[in-house]
Enzyme design. Structure first.
Site, PDB file in Angstrom:
ATOM      1  N   ARG A   1     -58.343  45.588  73.105  1.00 48.43           N
ATOM      2  CA  ARG A   1     -58.049  44.813  74.301  1.00 48.43           C
ATOM      3  C   ARG A   1     -57.894  43.354  73.879  1.00 48.43           C
ATOM      4  O   ARG A   1     -58.420  42.930  72.859  1.00 48.43           O
ATOM      5  CB  ARG A   1     -59.185  44.928  75.317  1.00 48.43           C
ATOM      6  CG  ARG A   1     -59.450  46.343  75.820  1.00 48.43           C
ATOM      7  CD  ARG A   1     -60.617  46.343  76.803  1.00 48.43           C
ATOM      8  NE  ARG A   1     -60.860  47.681  77.351  1.00 48.43           N
ATOM      9  CZ  ARG A   1     -61.763  48.539  76.859  1.00 48.43           C
ATOM     10  NH1 ARG A   1     -62.502  48.193  75.793  1.00 48.43           N
ATOM     11  NH2 ARG A   1     -61.933  49.730  77.404  1.00 48.43           N
TER      12      ARG A   1
ATOM     13  N   LYS B   1     -65.841  46.696  77.214  1.00 48.77           N
ATOM     14  CA  LYS B   1     -66.333  46.539  78.582  1.00 48.77           C
ATOM     15  C   LYS B   1     -67.814  46.892  78.652  1.00 48.77           C
ATOM     16  O   LYS B   1     -68.260  47.857  78.037  1.00 48.77           O
ATOM     17  CB  LYS B   1     -65.526  47.421  79.534  1.00 48.77           C
ATOM     18  CG  LYS B   1     -64.085  46.947  79.716  1.00 48.77           C
ATOM     19  CD  LYS B   1     -63.352  47.787  80.742  1.00 48.77           C
ATOM     20  CE  LYS B   1     -61.939  47.263  80.959  1.00 48.77           C
ATOM     21  NZ  LYS B   1     -61.189  48.073  81.948  1.00 48.77           N
TER      22      LYS B   1
ATOM     23  N   HIS C   1     -51.205  44.187  76.270  1.00 45.02           N
ATOM     24  CA  HIS C   1     -51.658  45.552  76.567  1.00 45.02           C
ATOM     25  C   HIS C   1     -50.618  46.589  76.164  1.00 45.02           C
ATOM     26  O   HIS C   1     -50.961  47.749  75.932  1.00 45.02           O
ATOM     27  CB  HIS C   1     -51.986  45.673  78.060  1.00 45.02           C
ATOM     28  CG  HIS C   1     -53.320  46.309  78.308  1.00 45.02           C
ATOM     29  ND1 HIS C   1     -54.490  45.822  77.764  1.00 45.02           N
ATOM     30  CD2 HIS C   1     -53.669  47.406  79.015  1.00 45.02           C
ATOM     31  CE1 HIS C   1     -55.501  46.588  78.145  1.00 45.02           C
ATOM     32  NE2 HIS C   1     -55.032  47.562  78.896  1.00 45.02           N
TER      33      HIS C   1
ATOM     34  N   ARG D   1     -51.609  47.951  72.877  1.00 43.65           N
ATOM     35  CA  ARG D   1     -52.735  48.894  72.969  1.00 43.65           C
ATOM     36  C   ARG D   1     -52.237  50.248  73.471  1.00 43.65           C
ATOM     37  O   ARG D   1     -52.617  51.305  72.958  1.00 43.65           O
ATOM     38  CB  ARG D   1     -53.795  48.312  73.911  1.00 43.65           C
ATOM     39  CG  ARG D   1     -55.004  49.230  74.168  1.00 43.65           C
ATOM     40  CD  ARG D   1     -56.068  48.415  74.895  1.00 43.65           C
ATOM     41  NE  ARG D   1     -57.010  49.228  75.657  1.00 43.65           N
ATOM     42  CZ  ARG D   1     -58.132  49.744  75.162  1.00 43.65           C
ATOM     43  NH1 ARG D   1     -58.436  49.564  73.883  1.00 43.65           N
ATOM     44  NH2 ARG D   1     -58.945  50.438  75.926  1.00 43.65           N
TER      45      ARG D   1
ATOM     46  N   HIS E   1     -62.878  54.199  75.756  1.00 45.24           N
ATOM     47  CA  HIS E   1     -62.897  54.707  77.129  1.00 45.24           C
ATOM     48  C   HIS E   1     -64.192  55.487  77.366  1.00 45.24           C
ATOM     49  O   HIS E   1     -64.533  56.371  76.586  1.00 45.24           O
ATOM     50  CB  HIS E   1     -61.707  55.645  77.382  1.00 45.24           C
ATOM     51  CG  HIS E   1     -60.404  54.926  77.500  1.00 45.24           C
ATOM     52  ND1 HIS E   1     -59.186  55.554  77.336  1.00 45.24           N
ATOM     53  CD2 HIS E   1     -60.117  53.635  77.771  1.00 45.24           C
ATOM     54  CE1 HIS E   1     -58.215  54.671  77.494  1.00 45.24           C
ATOM     55  NE2 HIS E   1     -58.752  53.509  77.759  1.00 45.24           N
TER      56      HIS E   1
ATOM     57  N   TYR F   1     -52.254  58.978  78.508  1.00 43.94           N
ATOM     58  CA  TYR F   1     -51.384  58.823  77.349  1.00 43.94           C
ATOM     59  C   TYR F   1     -50.783  60.152  76.926  1.00 43.94           C
ATOM     60  O   TYR F   1     -49.694  60.195  76.373  1.00 43.94           O
ATOM     61  CB  TYR F   1     -52.158  58.182  76.193  1.00 43.94           C
ATOM     62  CG  TYR F   1     -52.602  56.783  76.518  1.00 43.94           C
ATOM     63  CD1 TYR F   1     -51.684  55.735  76.570  1.00 43.94           C
ATOM     64  CD2 TYR F   1     -53.927  56.501  76.808  1.00 43.94           C
ATOM     65  CE1 TYR F   1     -52.082  54.450  76.890  1.00 43.94           C
ATOM     66  CE2 TYR F   1     -54.337  55.214  77.127  1.00 43.94           C
ATOM     67  CZ  TYR F   1     -53.410  54.196  77.173  1.00 43.94           C
ATOM     68  OH  TYR F   1     -53.798  52.936  77.503  1.00 43.94           O
TER      69      TYR F   1
END
Length: 301
Positions: free
Chosen positions: A152, A176, A247, A250, A273, A282
């Site tokens: 990110r 995150k 992004h 990514r 994730h 994806y």
């Protein structure tokens, strides 16, 4: 669809709830029911019957299906609202443990599917910085790393000198929720970082010290906005027609790995994730591109 379907039974329960508890009118209930029936037909094609088997990835696949069938962003948003109401009811009634629609966000402009670059687009973008200049070496290293490790933007610009191991070939980042993860880095990115550390970073710092890996001429870490701007500049320089953001690299990292045969769980870990359903989008992108390639190149496609 079979009248004994678990999905249809739950739909009947939901309609009763809308009438008895919510007091909605006939037209509103008919509209919700039509949306849910269309979703039910999609489930039938996917050979999924039980509502407990529906996950976020399947809902994302359905929204992509609607888009491919020509539905506008407004219509897709309405379908998602219908699904959200249905799954909120199922969750409240303890029929399903987790609401799979809650994680799906559909902004006013429509479902934002990942912007995926072709490998030649990526190569053109990564070749754009002038590696004879200190800033160009830094920018090349940053672009190589964000694509090579699927980071990110926030992870890239906050990366510390202690966060990279050039010998072992990995970076340690905090994603995150400050969750730490270790991601392998490819040879090209490692070479670009070594070149930046040897030939560029000392010139940018000018005898100053910094704990940050990537620095500006002021000796500070690059800001998020500055990196966005340089990606846009290099995209124009590379004459890319797509609208590119950090992004995009990514997204391309994940899609290219899956197209190359990488395991979904491995990609999930590299992207950081928490839920694999987030990574599943994806697979839909990769599968769609494979279908398009088959139609284009196969003699009987």
């Amino acid at each position: 669809m079979d009248s004994t379907s678990d999905f249809l039974q739950r739909m009947d329960q939901y309609q009763t709830f809308l009438v008895m508890e919510k007091g909605l009118g006939e037209k509103t209930i008919a509209a919700y029911s039509a949306d849910l029936m269309r979703f039910g037909l999609f489930l039938e094609k996917k050979k999924t019957d039980r509502v407990s088997h529906i996950d976020t990835g399947l809902i994302l696949a359905y929204l992509i299906h609607l888009r491919n069938r020509g539905l506008s962003a407004r219509s897709r948003a309405r379908h998602l609202v219908s699904l959200r109401g249905f799954f909120k009811f199922l969750t409240n009634e303890k029929i399903v443990e987790k609401d799979p629609a809650q994680q799906v966000d559909l902004p006013k402009t429509g479902l934002q599917l990942p912007d995926v670059l072709t490998i030649s687009d990526v190569e053109a973008l990564l070749d754009a910085p002038d590696r004879n200049q200190p800033e160009g070496l830094r920018d090349a290293a940053m672009l190589e790393l964000i694509y090579g490790a699927g980071l990110r933007v926030s992870e890239l610009i906050r990366l510390a000198m202690t966060g990279i191991n050039l010998e072992a070939g990995f970076v340690r980042v905090f994603g995150k929720g400050s969750k730490e993860r270790v991601v392998p880095v490819g040879r090209m990115a490692l070479n670009a970082i070594r070149e930046y550390l040897d030939r560029s970073r000392p010139l940018l710092l000018k005898n100053r010290s910094s704990a940050d890996l990537f620095v500006t001429r002021r000796g500070r870490a690059m800001t998020r906005q500055s990196f966005w701007n340089l990606v846009g500049r290099y995209a124009r320089q590379a004459k890319l027609k797509k609208k590119i953001s950090p992004h995009s690299l990514r997204h391309s990292f994940a899609t290219h790995l899956l197209e190359g045969g990488a395991d979904l769980r491995a990609v999930q870990m590299m992207l950081g994730h928490a839920d694999i359903s987030t990574t599943q989008i994806y697979t839909h992108v990769a599968q769609r591109q494979l279908v398009e390639a088959h139609k284009k190149y196969h003699p009987r496609g």
